[in-house]
Design a protein around this motif. Structure first.
Motif, PDB file in Angstrom:
ATOM      1  N   LEU A 127     -29.438   6.650  30.020  1.00  0.00           N
ATOM      2  CA  LEU A 127     -28.324   7.216  29.268  1.00  0.00           C
ATOM      3  C   LEU A 127     -28.143   6.466  27.964  1.00  0.00           C
ATOM      4  O   LEU A 127     -28.180   5.235  27.930  1.00  0.00           O
ATOM      5  CB  LEU A 127     -27.032   7.141  30.100  1.00  0.00           C
ATOM      6  N   ASP A 128     -27.936   7.228  26.905  1.00  0.00           N
ATOM      7  CA  ASP A 128     -27.666   6.682  25.577  1.00  0.00           C
ATOM      8  C   ASP A 128     -26.312   7.225  25.123  1.00  0.00           C
ATOM      9  O   ASP A 128     -26.119   8.445  25.052  1.00  0.00           O
ATOM     10  CB  ASP A 128     -28.772   7.111  24.607  1.00  0.00           C
ATOM     11  N   LEU A 129     -25.365   6.336  24.830  1.00  0.00           N
ATOM     12  CA  LEU A 129     -24.013   6.752  24.465  1.00  0.00           C
ATOM     13  C   LEU A 129     -23.805   6.852  22.952  1.00  0.00           C
ATOM     14  O   LEU A 129     -22.676   7.017  22.496  1.00  0.00           O
ATOM     15  CB  LEU A 129     -22.987   5.770  25.054  1.00  0.00           C
ATOM     16  N   SER A 130     -24.872   6.783  22.185  1.00  0.00           N
ATOM     17  CA  SER A 130     -24.717   6.786  20.721  1.00  0.00           C
ATOM     18  C   SER A 130     -24.251   8.127  20.170  1.00  0.00           C
ATOM     19  O   SER A 130     -23.822   8.207  19.015  1.00  0.00           O
ATOM     20  CB  SER A 130     -26.048   6.397  20.069  1.00  0.00           C
ATOM     21  N   ALA A 131     -24.311   9.190  20.979  1.00  0.00           N
ATOM     22  CA  ALA A 131     -23.874  10.502  20.514  1.00  0.00           C
ATOM     23  C   ALA A 131     -22.542  10.925  21.139  1.00  0.00           C
ATOM     24  O   ALA A 131     -22.118  12.066  20.976  1.00  0.00           O
ATOM     25  CB  ALA A 131     -24.940  11.552  20.825  1.00  0.00           C
ATOM     26  N   THR A 132     -21.878  10.022  21.843  1.00  0.00           N
ATOM     27  CA  THR A 132     -20.626  10.359  22.520  1.00  0.00           C
ATOM     28  C   THR A 132     -19.485  10.498  21.506  1.00  0.00           C
ATOM     29  O   THR A 132     -19.256   9.598  20.692  1.00  0.00           O
ATOM     30  CB  THR A 132     -20.277   9.291  23.577  1.00  0.00           C
ATOM     31  N   GLU A 133     -18.762  11.598  21.595  1.00  0.00           N
ATOM     32  CA  GLU A 133     -17.693  11.901  20.642  1.00  0.00           C
ATOM     33  C   GLU A 133     -16.300  11.622  21.198  1.00  0.00           C
ATOM     34  O   GLU A 133     -15.368  11.320  20.447  1.00  0.00           O
ATOM     35  CB  GLU A 133     -17.761  13.386  20.245  1.00  0.00           C
ATOM     36  N   ILE A 134     -16.144  11.746  22.522  1.00  0.00           N
ATOM     37  CA  ILE A 134     -14.839  11.602  23.158  1.00  0.00           C
ATOM     38  C   ILE A 134     -14.960  10.650  24.337  1.00  0.00           C
ATOM     39  O   ILE A 134     -15.883  10.773  25.162  1.00  0.00           O
ATOM     40  CB  ILE A 134     -14.308  12.971  23.644  1.00  0.00           C
ATOM     41  N   PHE A 135     -14.044   9.699  24.415  1.00  0.00           N
ATOM     42  CA  PHE A 135     -14.045   8.725  25.507  1.00  0.00           C
ATOM     43  C   PHE A 135     -12.694   8.774  26.213  1.00  0.00           C
ATOM     44  O   PHE A 135     -11.633   8.694  25.575  1.00  0.00           O
ATOM     45  CB  PHE A 135     -14.307   7.318  24.980  1.00  0.00           C
ATOM     46  N   VAL A 136     -12.726   8.901  27.547  1.00  0.00           N
ATOM     47  CA  VAL A 136     -11.505   8.950  28.354  1.00  0.00           C
ATOM     48  C   VAL A 136     -11.547   7.823  29.376  1.00  0.00           C
ATOM     49  O   VAL A 136     -12.538   7.670  30.101  1.00  0.00           O
ATOM     50  CB  VAL A 136     -11.364  10.294  29.092  1.00  0.00           C
ATOM     51  N   LEU A 137     -10.485   7.050  29.435  1.00  0.00           N
ATOM     52  CA  LEU A 137     -10.335   6.021  30.464  1.00  0.00           C
ATOM     53  C   LEU A 137      -9.161   6.424  31.350  1.00  0.00           C
ATOM     54  O   LEU A 137      -8.011   6.430  30.906  1.00  0.00           O
ATOM     55  CB  LEU A 137     -10.078   4.646  29.835  1.00  0.00           C
ATOM     56  N   ASP A 138      -9.465   6.780  32.587  1.00  0.00           N
ATOM     57  CA  ASP A 138      -8.427   7.241  33.508  1.00  0.00           C
ATOM     58  C   ASP A 138      -8.103   6.158  34.524  1.00  0.00           C
ATOM     59  O   ASP A 138      -8.976   5.388  34.925  1.00  0.00           O
ATOM     60  CB  ASP A 138      -8.904   8.514  34.224  1.00  0.00           C
ATOM     61  N   GLU A 139      -6.828   6.119  34.940  1.00  0.00           N
ATOM     62  CA  GLU A 139      -6.354   5.135  35.924  1.00  0.00           C
ATOM     63  C   GLU A 139      -6.730   3.723  35.490  1.00  0.00           C
ATOM     64  O   GLU A 139      -7.335   2.943  36.237  1.00  0.00           O
ATOM     65  CB  GLU A 139      -6.936   5.441  37.304  1.00  0.00           C
ATOM     66  N   ALA A 140      -6.341   3.362  34.279  1.00  0.00           N
ATOM     67  CA  ALA A 140      -6.732   2.067  33.713  1.00  0.00           C
ATOM     68  C   ALA A 140      -6.201   0.906  34.532  1.00  0.00           C
ATOM     69  O   ALA A 140      -6.873  -0.129  34.668  1.00  0.00           O
ATOM     70  CB  ALA A 140      -6.246   1.965  32.270  1.00  0.00           C
ATOM     71  N   ASP A 141      -4.993   1.021  35.083  1.00  0.00           N
ATOM     72  CA  ASP A 141      -4.440  -0.095  35.838  1.00  0.00           C
ATOM     73  C   ASP A 141      -5.217  -0.346  37.124  1.00  0.00           C
ATOM     74  O   ASP A 141      -5.371  -1.493  37.548  1.00  0.00           O
ATOM     75  CB  ASP A 141      -2.954   0.110  36.123  1.00  0.00           C
ATOM     76  N   GLN A 142      -5.750   0.701  37.748  1.00  0.00           N
ATOM     77  CA  GLN A 142      -6.583   0.460  38.922  1.00  0.00           C
ATOM     78  C   GLN A 142      -7.930  -0.127  38.522  1.00  0.00           C
ATOM     79  O   GLN A 142      -8.524  -0.898  39.272  1.00  0.00           O
ATOM     80  CB  GLN A 142      -6.799   1.742  39.724  1.00  0.00           C
TER      81      GLN A 142
ATOM     82  N   GLN B 255     -18.084  -3.497  27.997  1.00  0.00           N
ATOM     83  CA  GLN B 255     -19.529  -3.383  27.762  1.00  0.00           C
ATOM     84  C   GLN B 255     -19.914  -1.942  27.460  1.00  0.00           C
ATOM     85  O   GLN B 255     -20.734  -1.676  26.573  1.00  0.00           O
ATOM     86  CB  GLN B 255     -20.294  -3.889  28.990  1.00  0.00           C
ATOM     87  N   ILE B 256     -19.323  -1.018  28.185  1.00  0.00           N
ATOM     88  CA  ILE B 256     -19.627   0.402  27.969  1.00  0.00           C
ATOM     89  C   ILE B 256     -19.115   0.867  26.612  1.00  0.00           C
ATOM     90  O   ILE B 256     -19.827   1.551  25.856  1.00  0.00           O
ATOM     91  CB  ILE B 256     -19.021   1.245  29.110  1.00  0.00           C
ATOM     92  N   VAL B 257     -17.877   0.498  26.287  1.00  0.00           N
ATOM     93  CA  VAL B 257     -17.268   0.929  25.019  1.00  0.00           C
ATOM     94  C   VAL B 257     -18.063   0.412  23.828  1.00  0.00           C
ATOM     95  O   VAL B 257     -18.172   1.089  22.792  1.00  0.00           O
ATOM     96  CB  VAL B 257     -15.803   0.467  24.956  1.00  0.00           C
ATOM     97  N   SER B 258     -18.653  -0.770  23.964  1.00  0.00           N
ATOM     98  CA  SER B 258     -19.412  -1.342  22.844  1.00  0.00           C
ATOM     99  C   SER B 258     -20.641  -0.497  22.494  1.00  0.00           C
ATOM    100  O   SER B 258     -21.200  -0.636  21.399  1.00  0.00           O
ATOM    101  CB  SER B 258     -19.857  -2.767  23.195  1.00  0.00           C
ATOM    102  N   ARG B 259     -21.054   0.394  23.373  1.00  0.00           N
ATOM    103  CA  ARG B 259     -22.228   1.237  23.135  1.00  0.00           C
ATOM    104  C   ARG B 259     -21.863   2.623  22.598  1.00  0.00           C
ATOM    105  O   ARG B 259     -22.745   3.430  22.339  1.00  0.00           O
ATOM    106  CB  ARG B 259     -23.031   1.381  24.432  1.00  0.00           C
ATOM    107  N   ILE B 260     -20.552   2.896  22.489  1.00  0.00           N
ATOM    108  CA  ILE B 260     -20.097   4.197  21.980  1.00  0.00           C
ATOM    109  C   ILE B 260     -19.786   4.055  20.491  1.00  0.00           C
ATOM    110  O   ILE B 260     -19.262   3.029  20.062  1.00  0.00           O
ATOM    111  CB  ILE B 260     -18.842   4.663  22.745  1.00  0.00           C
ATOM    112  N   PRO B 261     -20.072   5.059  19.685  1.00  0.00           N
ATOM    113  CA  PRO B 261     -19.763   4.959  18.256  1.00  0.00           C
ATOM    114  C   PRO B 261     -18.285   4.663  18.013  1.00  0.00           C
ATOM    115  O   PRO B 261     -17.410   5.133  18.752  1.00  0.00           O
ATOM    116  CB  PRO B 261     -20.142   6.350  17.720  1.00  0.00           C
ATOM    117  N   ALA B 262     -18.018   3.872  16.984  1.00  0.00           N
ATOM    118  CA  ALA B 262     -16.631   3.527  16.663  1.00  0.00           C
ATOM    119  C   ALA B 262     -15.824   4.760  16.259  1.00  0.00           C
ATOM    120  O   ALA B 262     -14.620   4.840  16.515  1.00  0.00           O
ATOM    121  CB  ALA B 262     -16.606   2.490  15.539  1.00  0.00           C
TER     122      ALA B 262
END
Length: 488
Positions: A155-170, A182-189
């Protein structure tokens, strides 16, 4: 609570939001016409590409609050995804919740033809690799398995346009904050970020500040409060009698579909087996079960083949089943916020529900922590006046429920019944230390007999009058010390 201040401007139907006609068609087929508060406040802003911070409990409709506008945006700018990429990434803490989110995307987008896949551990890699190789419009994933695929170049996340983080507290509770970074660092700013959490502890607030840019903030319920439609109560009972009471409770036919929560995986299995032995259809779901086992058990519970589902907190937020009549906290959770999520499994979709907590003497501190976080006193069951509980009154008598623990019992060290967390009770009260001079709690070393009567030689050698070994120890002095004399 940050309730909306412009209720008159909020859309009253999905059609008023300007959603894609294919989405409206899918919603109509599901008989969804009126948005929930979080949907009404979130969808219009997410459709424009704005970041969102959503603070809402489970059961408020937040999955549709992000799924519908995401599908709308992807349809408005339809681009074929490249192999091993995804246009939208949704992170979820548990397998069950990830599966349900993916199903929601498929249901709402069934007329759009998007490629949706879900990735989590506990299953083989082959099918997941094939899905990723084709390229995806929407990927729902648990952080651990997702990182595995990234490291294996699946998987390459360089083309990801939308990022969703669900249930962050869990995610925080499960130790996923570092993998998320680590994952977010691979998604375009340059991307859209949607961040959802039921509570906002400081670490989650810090993570939200890192990810979000000028977000729309939507908070539809007060932080860590419980749903008003849930009738909550406490039963004081010794730890060893909990399983007997639980079995007796199910003599009441009103307990139609029940969730029972334990602290540990082993405890969940033991409770489910005990109920089965008592003639109650029950199954357990937790992290040690294989994914096929978990899916079969959950499906049996949904279809009514199982009357009781016993679960740990790890599985709590991934269980989205309609018609849960009762939630029973067989053991109180260490984290107070987990109580909110547990009992939130009932009273969904406008229905009423009941939550009953079994509280032993060593759980007093956990109960006080819960009441502090939820800002309410949870009443003990009044066996004389609370007629709404029906046959539970007889069950309480049959199981021998304790009165509220006295002070010495509450302060004593917790008893070990094989279902706790071992010696380290992170959330429970501390027992009396031997150094404190207080009474010794259960599980500590018993006091030695008086030295004057301690004479093992009397029974082994018949020498009742022979000097005891203890007397010899008294006459010995430590090496390097001089005997104490009058001259010293």
């Amino acid at each position: 609570m940050n309730a909306t201040t412009q209720n008159q401007t909020l859309p009253k139907t999905f059609a008023e939001m300007g959603l894609n006609p294919a989405l409206l068609q899918a919603l109509a087929s599901e008989n969804y016409t009126t948005p929930t508060p979080i949907q009404a406040q979130s969808i219009p802003d997410v459709m424009t590409g704005r970041d969102l911070l959503g603070i809402a409990q489970t059961g408020t409709g937040k999955t549709a609050a992000f799924a519908l506008p995401i599908l709308h945006r992807l349809a408005a700018n339809r681009v074929a995804p490249l192999p091993r990429t995804t246009r939208c990434l949704v992170l979820s803490p548990t397998r069950e919740l990830a599966s349900q989110i993916a199903e929601s995307f498929k249901t709402y987008g069934k007329h759009l033809g998007f490629r949706v896949a879900v990735i989590f551990g506990g299953v083989k890699y082959g099918g997941q690799e094939r899905a990723l190789s084709q390229g995806l419009d929407i990927l729902v994933a648990a952080p651990g398995r997702l990182l595995d695929h990234i490291q294996q170049k699946n998987l390459d996340l360089s083309a990801t346009e939308i990022f969703v983080l669900d249930e962050a507290d869990q995610m925080l509770d499960l130790g996923f904050i570092k993998p998320i970074r680590q994952i977010v660092s691979r998604i375009p700013a340059k991307r859209q970020n949607l961040f959802f959490s039921a509570t906002m502890p400081s670490e989650i607030g810090k993570l939200a500040a890192e990810l979000l840019k000028d977000p729309k903030r939507v908070q539809v319920t007060p932080q860590a409060t419980t749903v008003q439609r849930i009738k909550q109560s406490v039963v004081w009972i010794e730890q060893g009698r909990k399983r007997a009471l639980l079995t007796e409770m199910f003599s009441d036919p009103g307990y139609t579909r029940c969730l029972v929560f334990t602290k540990t995986k082993h405890g969940a299995d033991k409770v489910a087996a005990y109920l089965e032995a008592g003639g109650v259809e029950a199954g357990a779901i937790h992290g040690n079960k294989s994914q096929p086992q978990r899916e079969r058990t959950l499906e049996a519970f949904k279809k009514g083949k199982l009357r009781v589902l016993v679960a740990t907190d790890i599985a709590a937020r991934g269980i989205d089943v309609d018609g849960v009549s009762h939630v029973v906290n067989f053991e109180l959770p260490y984290v107070p916020e987990a109580y909110v999520h547990r009992i939130g499994r009932t009273a969904r979709a406008g229905a009423d529900g009941t939550a009953i907590s079994f509280v032993a003497g060593d759980e007093m501190k956990l109960l006080k922590d819960i009441e502090k976080v939820t800002r309410q006193k949870i009443p003990a069951i009044d066996r004389r006046n609370d007629k709404a509980l029906g046959a539970l009154d007889a069950a309480i008598s049959a199981a021998g429920v304790a009165k509220k623990p006295t002070l010495p019992e509450r302060e004593g060290r917790p008893a070990r019944d094989g279902e706790g967390e071992g010696r380290r009770n992170r959330g429970g009260p501390r027992g009396n230390s031997r150094r404190s001079g207080g009474p010794k709690g259960e599980g500590q070393r018993a006091p030695r007999p008086e030295r004057s009567s301690y004479n093992p030689m009397a029974t082994e050698q018949g020498g009742a009058g022979s000097p005891p070994p203890v007397a010899k120890l008294k006459r010995r002095r430590r090496p390097g010390r001089k005997p104490v004399t009058a001259a010293n």
